[in-house]
Motif scaffolding. Structure first.
Motif, mmCIF file in Angstrom:
data_model
loop_
_atom_site.group_PDB
_atom_site.id
_atom_site.type_symbol
_atom_site.label_atom_id
_atom_site.label_comp_id
_atom_site.label_asym_id
_atom_site.label_seq_id
_atom_site.Cartn_x
_atom_site.Cartn_y
_atom_site.Cartn_z
ATOM 1 N N GLY A 102 -17.008 12.021 -6.823
ATOM 2 C CA GLY A 102 -18.218 11.212 -6.881
ATOM 3 C C GLY A 102 -18.006 9.834 -7.476
ATOM 4 N N LYS A 103 -16.761 9.354 -7.494
ATOM 5 C CA LYS A 103 -16.444 8.032 -8.058
ATOM 6 C C LYS A 103 -15.991 7.099 -6.937
ATOM 7 C CE LYS A 103 -14.847 10.072 -12.412
ATOM 8 N NZ LYS A 103 -13.746 10.176 -13.394
ATOM 9 N N MET A 104 -16.591 5.900 -6.889
ATOM 10 C CA MET A 104 -16.221 4.951 -5.860
ATOM 11 C C MET A 104 -14.949 4.197 -6.243
ATOM 12 S SD MET A 104 -18.330 1.771 -4.174
ATOM 13 C CE MET A 104 -19.764 2.820 -3.951
ATOM 14 N N PRO A 105 -13.897 4.253 -5.419
ATOM 15 C CA PRO A 105 -12.675 3.498 -5.714
ATOM 16 C C PRO A 105 -12.886 2.000 -5.446
ATOM 17 C CG PRO A 105 -12.273 5.311 -4.163
ATOM 18 C CD PRO A 105 -13.748 5.095 -4.232
ATOM 19 N N CYS A 106 -12.424 1.179 -6.377
ATOM 20 C CA CYS A 106 -12.460 -0.273 -6.220
ATOM 21 C C CYS A 106 -11.064 -0.830 -6.498
ATOM 22 C CB CYS A 106 -13.443 -0.909 -7.199
ATOM 23 S SG CYS A 106 -15.140 -0.310 -7.073
ATOM 24 N N LEU A 107 -10.787 -2.008 -6.023
ATOM 25 C CA LEU A 107 -9.530 -2.688 -6.370
ATOM 26 C C LEU A 107 -9.662 -4.161 -6.034
ATOM 27 C CD1 LEU A 107 -7.953 -3.251 -3.458
ATOM 28 C CD2 LEU A 107 -7.279 -0.879 -3.713
ATOM 29 N N PHE A 108 -8.723 -4.946 -6.545
ATOM 30 C CA PHE A 108 -8.656 -6.333 -6.121
ATOM 31 C C PHE A 108 -7.243 -6.691 -5.710
ATOM 32 C CE2 PHE A 108 -7.430 -6.725 -10.456
ATOM 33 C CZ PHE A 108 -8.511 -6.513 -11.298
ATOM 34 N N TYR A 109 -7.156 -7.728 -4.860
ATOM 35 C CA TYR A 109 -5.862 -8.139 -4.302
ATOM 36 C C TYR A 109 -5.918 -9.625 -3.977
ATOM 37 C CZ TYR A 109 -8.035 -8.392 0.288
ATOM 38 O OH TYR A 109 -8.844 -8.757 1.345
ATOM 39 N N ASP A 110 -4.740 -10.238 -3.878
ATOM 40 C CA ASP A 110 -4.671 -11.614 -3.388
ATOM 41 C C ASP A 110 -3.614 -11.786 -2.318
ATOM 42 O OD1 ASP A 110 -2.432 -11.359 -4.968
ATOM 43 O OD2 ASP A 110 -2.759 -13.191 -6.133
ATOM 44 N N ASN A 111 -2.859 -10.729 -2.051
ATOM 45 C CA ASN A 111 -1.807 -10.761 -1.044
ATOM 46 C C ASN A 111 -2.380 -10.294 0.292
ATOM 47 O OD1 ASN A 111 0.335 -9.910 0.668
ATOM 48 N ND2 ASN A 111 1.717 -9.779 -1.087
ATOM 49 N N PRO A 112 -2.385 -11.149 1.317
ATOM 50 C CA PRO A 112 -2.964 -10.755 2.611
ATOM 51 C C PRO A 112 -2.344 -9.485 3.181
ATOM 52 C CG PRO A 112 -2.559 -13.119 2.551
ATOM 53 C CD PRO A 112 -1.922 -12.554 1.320
ATOM 54 N N ALA A 113 -1.027 -9.293 2.973
ATOM 55 C CA ALA A 113 -0.373 -8.087 3.483
ATOM 56 C C ALA A 113 -0.925 -6.854 2.783
ATOM 57 C CB ALA A 113 1.140 -8.182 3.288
ATOM 58 N N ALA A 114 -1.108 -6.951 1.455
ATOM 59 C CA ALA A 114 -1.704 -5.837 0.709
ATOM 60 C C ALA A 114 -3.138 -5.611 1.170
ATOM 61 C CB ALA A 114 -1.665 -6.122 -0.787
ATOM 62 N N GLY A 115 -3.862 -6.692 1.414
ATOM 63 C CA GLY A 115 -5.233 -6.580 1.878
ATOM 64 C C GLY A 115 -5.334 -5.805 3.180
ATOM 65 N N ARG A 116 -4.402 -6.039 4.095
ATOM 66 C CA ARG A 116 -4.422 -5.322 5.371
ATOM 67 C C ARG A 116 -4.214 -3.819 5.159
ATOM 68 N NH1 ARG A 116 -1.866 -10.151 7.037
ATOM 69 N NH2 ARG A 116 0.227 -9.324 6.670
ATOM 70 N N ILE A 117 -3.328 -3.473 4.213
ATOM 71 C CA ILE A 117 -3.086 -2.053 3.907
ATOM 72 C C ILE A 117 -4.348 -1.416 3.340
ATOM 73 C CG2 ILE A 117 -1.806 -0.471 2.416
ATOM 74 C CD1 ILE A 117 0.569 -2.415 2.637
ATOM 75 N N TYR A 118 -4.977 -2.097 2.370
ATOM 76 C CA TYR A 118 -6.180 -1.547 1.750
ATOM 77 C C TYR A 118 -7.325 -1.424 2.753
ATOM 78 C CZ TYR A 118 -3.604 -2.539 -2.537
ATOM 79 O OH TYR A 118 -2.643 -2.582 -3.522
ATOM 80 N N HIS A 119 -7.460 -2.426 3.631
ATOM 81 C CA HIS A 119 -8.505 -2.355 4.649
ATOM 82 C C HIS A 119 -8.258 -1.178 5.588
ATOM 83 C CE1 HIS A 119 -9.304 -6.941 4.050
ATOM 84 N NE2 HIS A 119 -9.945 -6.199 3.158
ATOM 85 N N ARG A 120 -6.989 -0.920 5.878
ATOM 86 C CA ARG A 120 -6.657 0.215 6.736
ATOM 87 C C ARG A 120 -7.061 1.549 6.097
ATOM 88 N NH1 ARG A 120 -1.051 -0.219 7.185
ATOM 89 N NH2 ARG A 120 -0.709 1.597 5.839
#
Length: 263
Positions: A232-250
């Motif tokens: 019941g906990k929503m995962p959050c994170l932050f990033y600034d690397n576009p490659a990492a962002g694509r992984i997280y979005h996936r």
């Protein structure tokens, strides 16, 4: 008016913070874990003339986080931070980009870094990424192994208080670390921070240089996402690397704003 908050303010504070639970997960998590009387933590609030909260400032060790959904007394909070920060040459401060930037020119801030802030509301995609990897959960006995792995990653800047903070967070269940190992050596890991009743921040995602590109970090983050959502906990994170962002979005994460840190 700005004043220190106490446990008597708790109900009002949480109603205020729950307006924006993802962006406030650090403040919520630290208050739930350590309360209002810990020697390494302070909480202050700004009230209007009717006694309603307008802003909350948290000091956790040598770092400050401020949340305000509208106008707030930036000069008053800047004076308070200067008075409590001691002889530090630069202040460590973070928050939503539109809030944190108001302290520029008011405080001797550290190096600025602005990141994309995202949250994940579904495990539909993470379930497909877990794969057959053996992901383990770290215990207190693994703290030095976690710090050793992070110390081998050039992108990581480990602060002197890192060990104490990690131990305290594990002891209060406000953080966990999942990892993978090869030949008894930890080679990839990801942690949570500020776990609370509503959400958790995924941090410290790292892989040894010689083991990158094998999907280890994605599998660890995917397991964290599945386990957190099941609790019941929503995962959050932050990033600034576009490659990492694509992984997280996936994995199902979606951007919801910007987070600024001064370190």
């Amino acid at each position: 008016m700005i004043r220190r908050l106490t446990k008597e303010d708790h109900e009002q504070v949480f109603l205020f913070l729950q307006q924006d639970p993802s962006f406030n997960l650090f403040i919520i998590g630290d208050i739930e874990s350590f309360g209002y009387d810990a020697d390494f933590q302070d909480v202050w609030g700004q009230f209007d003339g009717n006694g309603s909260l307008e802003a909350v400032l948290l000091r956790y060790y040598d770092s400050y986080i401020l949340y305000a959904p509208g106008d707030f007394d930036a000069d008053g909070f800047a004076r308070l931070i200067r008075e409590t920060a001691g002889p530090s040459l630069s202040i460590q401060l973070s928050g939503k980009e539109e809030v944190a930037r108001q302290f520029e020119g008011r405080l001797p801030l550290g190096t600025k870094r602005t990141l994309y802030f995202c949250e994940c509301r579904t495990d539909e995609y993470a379930r497909q990424e877990k794969g057959a990897f053996a992901v383990k959960k770290a215990g207190l006995a693994d703290v030095d192994r976690i710090l050793d792995l992070r110390g081998r990653i050039p992108e990581f800047d480990t602060r002197p208080t890192a060990r104490d903070m990690l131990v305290k967070a594990m002891e209060t269940s406000s953080a966990r670390t999942y990892y993978m190992e090869q030949d008894g050596r930890m080679v990839a890991a990801a942690s949570t921070s500020a776990e609370n009743s509503l959400s958790a921040m995924i941090v410290g995602v790292c892989t040894d240089q010689e083991h990158r590109g094998k999907g280890y970090a994605s599998a660890i983050v995917a397991k964290l996402v599945c386990d957190l959502l099941a609790e019941g906990k929503m995962p959050c994170l932050f990033y600034d690397n576009p490659a990492a962002g694509r992984i997280y979005h996936r994995l199902g994460f979606r951007d919801i704003g910007l987070w600024t840190m001064y370190r």
